[in-house]
Scaffold this motif. Sequence first.
Motif, PDB file in Angstrom:
ATOM      1  N   MET A 127      29.298  36.452  -4.723  1.00  0.00           N
ATOM      2  CA  MET A 127      28.848  37.721  -4.163  1.00  0.00           C
ATOM      3  C   MET A 127      29.999  38.644  -3.808  1.00  0.00           C
ATOM      4  O   MET A 127      29.784  39.710  -3.222  1.00  0.00           O
ATOM      5  CB  MET A 127      27.983  37.469  -2.932  1.00  0.00           C
ATOM      6  CG  MET A 127      26.679  36.771  -3.233  1.00  0.00           C
ATOM      7  SD  MET A 127      25.529  36.758  -1.827  1.00  0.00           S
ATOM      8  CE  MET A 127      26.462  35.844  -0.624  1.00  0.00           C
ATOM      9  N   ALA A 176      28.363  42.295   1.176  1.00  0.00           N
ATOM     10  CA  ALA A 176      27.970  41.004   1.750  1.00  0.00           C
ATOM     11  C   ALA A 176      29.127  40.496   2.587  1.00  0.00           C
ATOM     12  O   ALA A 176      30.292  40.843   2.353  1.00  0.00           O
ATOM     13  CB  ALA A 176      27.599  39.995   0.674  1.00  0.00           C
ATOM     14  N   PRO A 222      24.095  43.196   5.053  1.00  0.00           N
ATOM     15  CA  PRO A 222      23.870  41.815   4.603  1.00  0.00           C
ATOM     16  C   PRO A 222      24.964  40.857   5.075  1.00  0.00           C
ATOM     17  O   PRO A 222      26.043  40.764   4.494  1.00  0.00           O
ATOM     18  CB  PRO A 222      23.865  41.938   3.076  1.00  0.00           C
ATOM     19  CG  PRO A 222      24.672  43.163   2.791  1.00  0.00           C
ATOM     20  CD  PRO A 222      24.535  44.080   3.960  1.00  0.00           C
ATOM     21  N   THR A 261      19.475  34.949  -1.834  1.00  0.00           N
ATOM     22  CA  THR A 261      18.676  35.887  -2.620  1.00  0.00           C
ATOM     23  C   THR A 261      17.960  36.875  -1.704  1.00  0.00           C
ATOM     24  O   THR A 261      17.897  38.084  -1.991  1.00  0.00           O
ATOM     25  CB  THR A 261      17.655  35.126  -3.480  1.00  0.00           C
ATOM     26  OG1 THR A 261      18.356  34.271  -4.393  1.00  0.00           O
ATOM     27  CG2 THR A 261      16.776  36.087  -4.271  1.00  0.00           C
ATOM     28  N   ARG A 285      20.516  39.459  -0.429  1.00  0.00           N
ATOM     29  CA  ARG A 285      20.847  40.482  -1.411  1.00  0.00           C
ATOM     30  C   ARG A 285      19.663  41.428  -1.659  1.00  0.00           C
ATOM     31  O   ARG A 285      19.850  42.626  -1.852  1.00  0.00           O
ATOM     32  CB  ARG A 285      21.264  39.823  -2.723  1.00  0.00           C
ATOM     33  CG  ARG A 285      22.520  38.972  -2.609  1.00  0.00           C
ATOM     34  CD  ARG A 285      22.835  38.279  -3.909  1.00  0.00           C
ATOM     35  NE  ARG A 285      23.295  39.204  -4.923  1.00  0.00           N
ATOM     36  CZ  ARG A 285      23.419  38.908  -6.222  1.00  0.00           C
ATOM     37  NH1 ARG A 285      23.046  37.698  -6.645  1.00  0.00           N
ATOM     38  NH2 ARG A 285      23.865  39.781  -7.078  1.00  0.00           N
ATOM     39  N   ARG A 293      19.113  43.296   1.879  1.00  0.00           N
ATOM     40  CA  ARG A 293      20.328  43.842   2.502  1.00  0.00           C
ATOM     41  C   ARG A 293      20.270  43.690   4.021  1.00  0.00           C
ATOM     42  O   ARG A 293      20.579  44.606   4.782  1.00  0.00           O
ATOM     43  CB  ARG A 293      20.513  45.320   2.143  1.00  0.00           C
ATOM     44  CG  ARG A 293      21.295  45.554   0.862  1.00  0.00           C
ATOM     45  CD  ARG A 293      20.517  45.199  -0.372  1.00  0.00           C
ATOM     46  NE  ARG A 293      21.163  45.739  -1.583  1.00  0.00           N
ATOM     47  CZ  ARG A 293      20.601  45.668  -2.791  1.00  0.00           C
ATOM     48  NH1 ARG A 293      19.427  45.095  -2.947  1.00  0.00           N
ATOM     49  NH2 ARG A 293      21.228  46.173  -3.833  1.00  0.00           N
ATOM     50  N   ALA A 308      19.571  41.082  -7.529  1.00  0.00           N
ATOM     51  CA  ALA A 308      19.234  41.536  -6.180  1.00  0.00           C
ATOM     52  C   ALA A 308      17.817  42.088  -6.108  1.00  0.00           C
ATOM     53  O   ALA A 308      17.108  41.872  -5.123  1.00  0.00           O
ATOM     54  CB  ALA A 308      20.231  42.593  -5.718  1.00  0.00           C
TER      55      ALA A 308
END
Length: 562
Positions: free
Chosen positions: A17, A67, A94, A153, A156, A159, A185
């Motif tokens: 990520m 992330a 995120p 998951t 992403r 967010r 995403a």
Amino acid sequence: MSEITVGDYLLRRLREMGIEHVFGVPGDYNLGFLDRVLAFPGLEWVGTCNELDAGYAADGYGRLRGAAAVVTTFGVGELSAVNAIAGSYAESVPVLAITGMPATGVAAAGAPVHHTLMDGEYDHFGRMFAEVTVARATLTADTAPAEIDRALTALRRHRRPVHLNLPTDVVLARVPEPAAPLPAADAPADPGPLHAFRAAAARMLDGARTVTVLAGHEADRHGLRAPLAGLLAAAPVRATVYSTGKGLVDEGAPGFAGVYTGEFSGKQARVAVEDVDCLVLAGAPVTDTVTGGFTHHFPAGRTIELRPGRATVGGAEFTGVAMADALAALTELVGELGLPEPAGYGRPPFPTTGDAVRPVRGADDRLTQDELWAAVGDFLPEASVLVAEQGTAFFGAQELPLPRDARFVGQPMWGSIGYTLPATLGTQLAAPDRRSVLVIGDGSLQLTAQELGTMARYGLSPVVVVINNAGYTVERAIHGATAPYNDIAAWDYTALPGAFGAGDRCVSRRVTTPGELADAFRLAAATPDRLVLIEAVLPPDDAPELLTAMAGRFAEQNDYGD
């Protein structure tokens, strides 16, 4: 199929990520996992002074990288970080919160070990995190790969933060290595709702002669910076932003009309938003701090709203429509309208930056907020990151034109004071090629000042401007102008970097006049490889005009009964 440890499986996903730094504080329940972090290629451990600051730093990092991850120990550590995770949830950042917890057998037996509530219950703290995350799990050797992938998951896609409990004995358990990358995403979209949205939007736009886009923080989190630029290039469309979306569009672009804050907006922004044939809200939810205390006036029946996973045209909602897809459809539709250039199009709403520092009065007069922000604007390099603490700094920054390709970080919706100093640690690590410039009040700085030492420890070189106005000026403006609860201790701010171990990796200056401030910024420009702290002494009752106006509005909302 080859096997790896659960710890390495999780870290491999973090690298996938784009995460290169992991923030946190060691504790005996996470030390085995931290060994894996130190050994993992491409990852660097960043130890902060406390878990709250680690969460703030991860938030700042996640805003620029998309992330972030923070590691704490069970109970005492994770609860220290939960305020930061709540802020990330409120502002759609995120962040993965990883809690090192007691071994599986210890938890199953309900043993009264340290950092628990001594009642045999091990899910108290996880349930607390459930309120401020979109997914959570306690990992086992059997479920770890599936649960890690499910949580990341969700992170992403939404967010927003997720939470994983990682027991000490699970870290080294062997599992199959990932067979494929994480899913995309955004889930595959049903074309039906998008087609219906496009048709409804075409009907609303039919005959429109003026269109304005108002962008907010969700557009940034969902990667719409380039698509928004494409929409603005397709036609002479006006663009405005909430304070949460500042820096999302080029403020030097012909159609940029400024920051919209309800009735406290400048004329150009108000006209662009309120007197328009069609207003497009792009990831811009309505909250009090971004709308001038709900004083916004959107054109009734002529608004298209794009939110994560749904879009609205007038009163009709279309679920399952991704913001990127909706924006692409609008770009095509707007490009076909043949819109004329609106009055004033191409005239910047703010004075341009880049000139020499220009004191409003004499160079030796007492420094004011206006002169401070003029100097900050003149100093900001292209592609820099301006970080503004909630309070005088945040409201002062709203009227400041950002240079090309700059980023802006603030936390107006959650508004946790002290957030921005650790967040600047995160932004500087996330984007080492962009110099972070933090403007923070003295009261806020006192909550998290120790992270100046962490910045120096990791060789970072942001510019930190401390507004020394002897207390909580934002609170004074709202209520209690002379009340002692708005006073703080008088610190020697320029001595702090040395006290926290910065040594010759930092330079500090205390300024009281426009001339001294200009000299300090010239020094900052000449020392890009060192942390620079500038203490700017300002009158306690001097505040940006926007803050004064908003403070009155908040006082009315709060109804203190005066």
